[in-house]
Design an enzyme around this catalytic site. Structure first.
Site, short mmCIF file in Angstrom:
data_model
loop_
_atom_site.label_atom_id
_atom_site.label_comp_id
_atom_site.label_asym_id
_atom_site.label_seq_id
_atom_site.Cartn_x
_atom_site.Cartn_y
_atom_site.Cartn_z
N ASP A 1 0.88 -1.16 0.00
CA ASP A 1 0.00 0.00 0.00
C ASP A 1 0.92 1.23 0.00
O ASP A 1 2.11 1.14 0.30
CB ASP A 1 -0.96 -0.01 1.20
C1 BGC Z 1 -5.05 3.26 0.08
C2 BGC Z 1 -5.04 2.30 -1.07
C3 BGC Z 1 -4.78 3.03 -2.36
C4 BGC Z 1 -3.49 3.81 -2.24
C5 BGC Z 1 -3.16 4.59 -3.47
C6 BGC Z 1 -3.85 4.17 0.10
O1 BGC Z 1 -4.02 5.22 1.00
O2 BGC Z 1 -5.12 2.55 1.31
O3 BGC Z 1 -6.28 1.63 -1.14
O4 BGC Z 1 -4.75 2.13 -3.43
O5 BGC Z 1 -3.59 4.72 -1.16
O6 BGC Z 1 -4.04 5.65 -3.61
#
Ligand code: BGC
Length: 834
Positions: A226
């Site tokens: 993530d």
């Molecule tokens: C989220 C993810 C997301 C990523 C990119 C994170 O804060 O938890 O679900 O894909 O950001 O935006």
């Protein structure tokens, strides 16, 4: 299956090249290796659509799907596969190789901030639907990365929270949706989550990424972190995390190459993760030679009519009819006037907040949809009824006379000739990087001006939020100065904005003033910008006006709900009730008009103790861009709501399974409810919910027959097939979801009384009958035992089917069972493949 090309390339790469290949280069990109024709990658959120470049709601317009929980309510894997294919097409149009979707964490608590993004409380339903979605996405040559692996079920302390859960709980509830997406859906990617699991961060969790994902499930794809979730170089690489995002990297790239050179990370470890991202490129066709390398296609828009139709069908299929005393579908012959009430009647709240937000091609509201269809036939009267803004909305139409002018300057201080001038619809300007093409992203300032015509005389309140430094001027005089001092503590924009900074201002009705904001990106960390709102002196009597409208009209529709600020990534919800006094609004309107239809435009779950007050209730969730049209279709009877609740709605806030362990303390949360998540808890303890799992009415009526088993005994480990007859006994076409629950009658260990193990959705004409067949494989009867079948040795840990009697129930919810049959499983306990 990938071929051998990736192996040849792996052998040709240097350590530095391999270490660079497993690291992001930009916020959404990971670089390739030009000399070998290895293409760069573009990744994008997911799951509401494909945002492409951009952040939150900004970016190239794209198809906006119903949110995860609305898709969960469809109980329709085929539909999910179609939607996945649409998302795959959008990704291709935007040059995206990896879609960061679907989200299959569970609705463990009603307050989970990202519940809207996730499908359900139920592992089986989530997994089946998400697997179908992934098949659709990947059919277009685009990789799906299922997220967030694992146990990322709440936003409380989301970057650090330590989920403490025993192995059986993980194997039976948290992990099955991921397993389904990997094994049945064939997902090429998995995203490691922010949280810790039993003390270890998920992106460096050897058991999770190695033992479970690769050894037990046979996953041969890539694991992407993530965003900013990587915590280590050695630990992450050794655990098998294949790609650090975003770039520039903190742990992979140069630090990883150095760790390999120093002998702290074995070459084979680097080869393994570099191999993951090379196989990914082979799968998506990014190893086709130098010409395809590095070129990220320009983002394009599709917006095809057939996509709009699909999205509308999906919004209908994901809406649950919770109550109907006969008012729906609305018979227009007796309706000359219709009150369309509610804070969400003319606001397009079509998605939740955070990284799942996209910039939709369009957003339809119910009020607009009804206006266009009933024009000239029925007089519509709109009243908002209450205000549910969590933060003050940006100043815009109708308070402003025309658009605002935004002048951008290179450097701070709004000095000299502007680098760009543009028009803005409201006093909100937020950017990551360049705020406008050609403006210096490193140091810029912005002056936004507009004429404001007050509608009343009195003391108003300005409300400014900033990420950077701003001041507000009225007719050239500074009335709010936030250019010095620290203003943090806000929650909008994932907490990247300050809290609202208030300042009083006296205005006179009808006397236009010039409002100006001078902003500079000084002190902004990542996101820069501001938002200015204006509160009127005296709130109008919104409730009174709504009740009056309801009593004056022949029928009333109340669109209640939340929005992307109430239900969002970054923060769990803090209220059980719908905000802004909406329960009171519903009750008062329902009292005033017996033909009141409520549309719930929220996910929650929220308190539904008002459910019996109105004549009909549709639970629509966040239905995506076609929400308004779909709601109008259902209300007017052009379509019938086909959804079933994917999650139990407890009768009281504290009656959900995880309550005493939610949200956790001391940095940890115990999954003390163990396997009793969702309906398993309510059913096992005999607690009456407000709405049971799987429940949903129809405009027609169905009879579901008892389950017929192909045989009444089987050896433990064999499949058992179940036939159920369904009969449309009403007078219109409709959809029914036959749900198959399994109840172990002599459980050897503590087990939920009843678990969903199969389902089938059928569409039938009036009088039509169908027989649905559901195969219960060995897994439908199995339990996970970390100590083996005889409870003696961890070496025998695994899935076991115990012999004994199992009741098979066919029903229309976990509480509405239409018949049962018993199968006896014989022989010794049977161990299954992991
Ligand atoms: C989220 C993810 C997301 C990523 C990119 C994170 O804060 O938890 O679900 O894909 O950001 O935006």
């Amino acid at each position: 299956m990938p071929g051998d090309r990736w192996q040849e390339l792996l052998a040709a790469l240097t350590v530095e090249e391999k270490a660079g290949l497993v690291a992001g280069t930009g916020f959404w990109t990971a670089g390739g290796v030009e000399r070998l024709g290895i293409g760069a990658l573009k990744l994008s959120d997911g799951p509401a659509g494909v945002r492409g470049d951009g952040l939150l709601g900004a970016g190239t317009p794209t198809a906006c799907l119903p949110c995860g929980a609305s898709l969960g309510a469809t109980w329709d894997p085929e539909l999910l596969e179609e939607l996945g294919a649409l998302a795959g097409d959008e990704a291709a149009a935007k040059g995206v190789h990896v879609l960061l979707a679907p989200t299959v964490n569970l609705h463990r608590a009603p307050f989970g901030g990202r519940n809207f993004e996730c499908y359900s409380e139920d592992p089986l339903l989530s997994g089946r639907l998400a697997a179908a979605f992934v098949r659709g996405v990947q059919s277009r040559g685009v990789a799906a990365a299922v997220k967030h692996f694992a146990a990322n079920d709440s936003e409380h302390e989301r970057h650090t929270i330590d989920v403490r859960a025993d192995e059986r709980t993980l194997r039976e509830t948290v992990l099955p949706p991921f397993k389904a997406v990997v094994v049945e859906g064939g997902a090429w990617g998995v995203m490691g989550s922010y949280n810790r699991l039993n003390g270890i961060h998920c992106c460096e969790h050897e058991w999770l990424l190695g033992t479970v994902l690769r050894d037990d499930w046979g996953f041969d794809g890539f694991v992407v972190s993530d965003w900013f979730a990587t915590r280590s170089t050695i630990g992450s690489a050794c655990a098998g995390m294949s790609l650090e995002m975003p770039g520039p990297p903190a742990f992979y790239g140069t630090p990883l190459a150095e760790a390999v050179e120093a002998g702290d990370v074995d070459d084979t470890v680097l080869d393994r993760i570099a191999g993951d991202v090379l196989r990914l490129r082979e799968r998506i066709g990014a190893l086709d030679g130098p010409s395809s390398a590095m070129s990220l296609a320009d983002e394009a828009e599709l917006d095809r009519p057939e996509d709009r139709a699909l999205l509308r069908r999906a919004a209908v299929a994901g809406t649950v009819l919770l109550r109907n005393d006969g008012v729906l579908p609305l018979e227009l012959s007796g309706v000359r006037s219709l009150a369309v009430i509610g804070p969400n009647a003319d606001r397009a709240c079509v998605m939740g907040g955070g990284s799942a937000q996209v910039n939709p091609y369009r957003s339809s509201t119910l009020l607009e949809a009804l206006r266009s269809r009933l024009e000239g036939r029925v007089a519509l009267r709109h009243e908002p009824g209450c205000d549910v803004s969590r933060t003050t909305p940006p100043l815009g139409w109708p308070d402003l006379a025309g658009k605002a002018t935004a002048a951008y300057f290179d450097g701070h201080g709004c000095r000299g000739e502007p680098a760009a001038v543009t028009a803005a619809g409201s006093f909100e300007a937020v950017a990551v990087g360049e705020p406008h093409p050609g403006v210096d992203a490193a140091e810029y300032s912005l002056k936004m001006t507009a004429m404001l015509v007050p509608s009343t005389t009195g003391r108003y309140e300005l409300r400014l939020m900033q990420a950077g430094r701003a001041r507000v001027l009225i007719d050239g005089e500074v009335v709010l100065d936030a250019t010095e001092g620290f203003f943090g503590g806000g929650e909008a924009y994932l907490g990247m904005m300050s809290a609202e900074i208030p300042a009083p201002v006296d205005l006179v009705a009808g006397e236009a003033v010039e409002v100006a904001v001078e902003f500079e990106n000084r002190d902004a960390m990542f996101l820069a910008g501001f938002r200015l709102g204006l509160l009127a002196p005296e709130p109008a009597d919104l409730l009174g006006a709504a009740v009056e409208a309801a009593s004056a009209c022949d029928a009333a529709i109340v669109v209640v709900g939340t929005d992307h600020e109430w239900e969002t990534e970054g923060r769990d919800r803090d209220a059980w009730e719908l905000p802004g006094g909406q329960p009171e609004l519903i009750r008062r309107v329902a009292e005033a008009n017996p033909r009141t239809i409520v549309v719930v435009n929220a996910v929650g779950p929220h308190a539904l103790d008002w459910l019996e007050a109105p004549a009909a209730v549709l639970h629509a969730g966040f239905g995506g861009q076609e929400f308004g049209e779909a709601a109008a279709d259902m209300i007017l009877g052009d379509a019938e709501p086909g959804g079933r609740m994917p999650t139990t709605v407890p009768a009281q806030a504290e009656q959900f399974a995880a309550h005493v362990n939610y949200p956790g303390d001391g940095g940890a949360v115990h999954y003390g409810e163990r396997m009793f998540v969702g309906h398993r808890w309510h059913d096992s303890l005999g607690i009456e919910p407000a709405v049971p799992f799987g429940f949903g009415l129809s405009y027609t009526t169905f009879e579901i027959g008892p389950p017929r088993l192909a045989r009444s005994t089987a050896a433990a480990g064999e499949d058992v097939s179940v036939d159920v007859e369904v009969n449309n006994t009403g007078d219109r076409r409709g959809a029914e979801v036959v749900q198959i629950y399994v109840e172990p009658l002599q459980p050897r260990v503590q087990r939920p009384i009843r678990e969903l193990k199969g389902f089938a959705k059928v569409h039938l004409d009036p009088g039509e009958k169908a027989t649905v067949s559901v195969v219960l494989n060995a897994g439908a009867f199995a339990r996970y035992d970390p100590r083996g079948a005889d409870f003696a040795s961890a070496d025998d840990a695994g899935w076991y089917v115990d012999p004994g009697d199992y009741r098979i129930a066919a029903g229309r919810s976990s509480r509405h069972l239409c018949g049962t049959a018993t199968v006896t499983l014989t022989g010794e306990p049977r161990r299954l493949a992991p």
